[in-house]
Design an enzyme around this catalytic site. Structure first.
Site, short mmCIF file in Angstrom:
data_model
loop_
_atom_site.label_atom_id
_atom_site.label_comp_id
_atom_site.label_asym_id
_atom_site.label_seq_id
_atom_site.Cartn_x
_atom_site.Cartn_y
_atom_site.Cartn_z
N LYS A 1 -18.88 36.38 52.65
CA LYS A 1 -18.12 36.89 53.81
C LYS A 1 -18.99 37.04 55.07
CE LYS A 1 -14.60 38.98 50.92
NZ LYS A 1 -13.81 40.16 50.56
N ASP B 1 -8.80 41.90 54.62
CA ASP B 1 -9.01 42.88 53.53
C ASP B 1 -8.47 44.26 53.90
OD1 ASP B 1 -10.19 41.14 51.73
OD2 ASP B 1 -12.21 41.51 52.49
#
Ligand code: ATR
Length: 276
Positions: free
Chosen positions: A66, A102
């Site tokens: 990420k 997220d």
């Protein structure tokens, strides 16, 4: 022509994302394929370059890439820039857009699926790595009474709290400092569940109305969920709902349509056998 998407990570064979996105595509009638890509630990950019050159339209990005995806993107959403982590890439000819779904995914699972109210609540996020950074902005946007970041390495919690301090009442500390403090919501954002462990948390952090949420998921309650149950939590929940909700947000970023998630979550839960 069928548009190509994938999830990239290391490891990746366990990923549920291909199943989730196949279900979303069937449900919404979108013409797309979605596969899993294993990138070498030092080869994230090259793997994405190749996928893009072959006509790939978008990627989900998972552990440990990420932060690499955040660096790879030429433009970012505000939430991705804040988290310094990207889980959704939109691949276009002359730009790569990085987003992070997220936080919204967690929020939707907590508030819609679990029916939780966060405003004015005392929340503790345990962990101060990428997973924690990805959810802080979304949590602070709900105007909690207080948000504490607690980490095994206290200095990282303090740094993370400082980085988000303009968004609301957030502070950082070590795990032992939580002794004697009670919270309405406890969120495990550590990687401890991957090792089948619970972070070393002091007793007495939970009251009869507290909820405990683990960002990880498994076929059985995680060690953190079992700890919270033993401490008397009103409810515990693992991160499978967040996984499905963040996927739905990514799908919406790519395709402009948000799929229904309830049936997909149910279907996934029934087939779950291992950790993510
Ligand atoms: P991620 O991207 O999954 O957040 P990370 O950035 O490597 O991964 O962060 C892992 C987090 O889990 C860290 O907060 C780490 O604590 P330290 O900063 O002290 O290393 C935490 N963690 C991992 N294993 C843990 C364990 N057994 N107990 C408590 N915390 C743990």
């Amino acid at each position: 022509m069928t548009d190509r998407y994938a999830v990239v990570g290391h490891p990746i064979s366990h990923s549920q994302s291909p199943r989730i996105h196949a279900a979303f595509a069937a449900q919404t009638g979108q013409d797309l394929s979605y596969s899993a890509l294993l990138a070498p630990l030092e080869g994230f950019a090259q793997t994405v370059d190749e996928f893009r050159a072959a006509g790939g339209k978008g990627l989900n990005v998972t552990v440990p890439f990420k932060p690499d995806a955040w660096q790879y993107a030429s433009q970012h959403s505000e939430r991705a820039a804040r988290a310094e982590a990207v889980n959704t890439l939109v691949l276009e000819r002359d730009r790569v857009y990085g987003d992070n779904t997220d936080g919204p995914g967690l929020l939707r699972d907590l508030t819609v699926n679990q029916g939780c109210t966060l405003q004015d609540q005392r929340i503790v996020v345990i962990g101060a790595g990428g997973a924690a950074a990805g959810i802080l902005a979304a949590l602070l946007a709900t105007q909690p009474g207080e948000l504490v970041i607690a980490n095994r390495t206290a200095s990282k919690a303090l740094e993370l709290a400082e980085r988000f301090s303009d968004l609301g009442p957030v502070s950082g500390c070590g795990l032992a400092e939580l002794a004697g403090d009670r919270f309405d919501l406890l969120i495990n954002a550590t990687a401890a569940s991957l090792d089948n462990q619970c972070p070393a948390l002091p007793a007495g952090m939970i009251h009869s109305g507290s909820g405990a949420y683990d960002l990880m998921y498994a076929a059985h309650p995680t060690p953190f969920m079992r700890w919270a149950q033993a401490e008397g939590a009103a409810w515990t929940r693992d991160g499978l709902g967040m996984l499905v909700e963040q996927a739905a947000e990514s799908f919406a970023v790519w395709r402009g349509v948000r799929p229904e998630t309830h049936s997909v979550l149910k279907q996934l839960r029934s087939g779950l056998v291992t950790y993510q």
